[in-house]
Write an enzyme that holds these catalytic residues in place. Sequence first.
Site, short mmCIF file in Angstrom:
data_model
loop_
_atom_site.label_atom_id
_atom_site.label_comp_id
_atom_site.label_asym_id
_atom_site.label_seq_id
_atom_site.Cartn_x
_atom_site.Cartn_y
_atom_site.Cartn_z
N LYS A 267 0.84 -1.21 0.00
CA LYS A 267 0.00 0.00 0.00
C LYS A 267 0.87 1.25 0.00
O LYS A 267 0.62 2.19 -0.75
CB LYS A 267 -0.95 -0.03 1.21
CG LYS A 267 -2.03 -1.10 1.06
CD LYS A 267 -2.79 -1.42 2.32
CE LYS A 267 -3.71 -2.63 2.06
NZ LYS A 267 -4.40 -3.12 3.24
N GLN B 102 -4.70 -2.01 9.64
CA GLN B 102 -4.58 -3.32 9.00
C GLN B 102 -5.10 -4.42 9.92
O GLN B 102 -4.69 -4.50 11.08
CB GLN B 102 -3.10 -3.57 8.62
CG GLN B 102 -2.87 -4.84 7.85
CD GLN B 102 -3.50 -4.82 6.45
OE1 GLN B 102 -3.41 -3.85 5.72
NE2 GLN B 102 -4.14 -5.92 6.07
N ASP C 32 -10.96 2.13 3.76
CA ASP C 32 -11.13 0.68 3.59
C ASP C 32 -12.62 0.34 3.44
O ASP C 32 -12.97 -0.77 3.06
CB ASP C 32 -10.58 -0.07 4.82
CG ASP C 32 -9.33 -0.87 4.48
OD1 ASP C 32 -9.09 -1.14 3.29
OD2 ASP C 32 -8.59 -1.23 5.42
#
Length: 289
Positions: A51, A95, A118
Amino acid sequence: MIIDGKGLAETIKGELKLEVDAIRERGGNIPHLAAVLVGDNPASASYVRNKVRFCEGAGFESTLIRKDSSITEEELLEIIADLNENEDVDGFIVQLPLPEHIDEDKVTMAIDPRKDVDGFHPVNFGKMAQGLDAFLPATPYGIMTMLQRYEIETSGKHCVVVGRSNIVGTPMSILLSRKAYPGNCTVTLTHSRTKDIASECLRADILIAAIGIPNFISADMVKEGAVVIDVGINRVEDDSRKSGYRLVGDVDYDSVYGKSSYITPVPKGVGPMTVTALMMNTLKAAKQK
Ligand code: NAD
């Protein structure tokens, strides 16, 4: 035909970079993504690295916040509160998975939905379900982008999704049943309690596997000409590799390939598109500010 997720991700990265270059030229807000990584799970570390790397390639700003797995839930929630307040950060992700002593739902709920790139927050999930403007969850958004860029017909097709997680299977089933393109599918959502999963899969024009079991979908579960999207990322031991493992999907690629009209490989399929979708969301967040 192989759907080249990696190649498509590179193409879109180039498009995003052009947009960011234009923003920079006019002195606008450069998209800034922050990622919080807790602990030393090698797969998570690798995802976050990808990312950050994508951010660099697309001209985005990025910040990586690494914390030891001993961090308390309270400390993590404080970091999230700071990121919510930080004017310089357009979007951020925490994450997953998190260590067991931290409640993932609490963490997801603490993220400001306007920075939830997200797309995991219930506000974004709810908006998505109602077809309103929202940050779509990154993996399903990446898959939708793949279908769209490859101009794969979805209207009236029977789509079978295997796996009902909140981040992949369930939102995927919602997105493909929406009145839109890609969408307008008749969707069957299958899971661990589904009685005869093989016969459900056999009815699929579009089959999406998101379970986390290596090579679960075999050729005898796939209809001739089906579009097969493999979300799974599973590490299996492989002594011939320096790392001692290789990545395989939830689909038995070698046997299914010949039956499919389109298929995504693992790696280089859905994975890079998930990162791409995250970046598309981050640019959207930056523009909305
Ligand atoms: P999860 O573990 O949260 O959910 C798995 C789902 O599969 C559950 O809903 C469960 O009901 C279902 N399932 C489990 N065993 C089953 C069985 N025998 N038959 C039918 N259904 C069964 O997983 P997840 O987070 O959705 O991830 C799924 C896979 O996708 C994992 O391999 C994960 O690493 C991968 N993943 C990849 C990406 C990417 O970018 N490519 C992103 C997220 C997850």
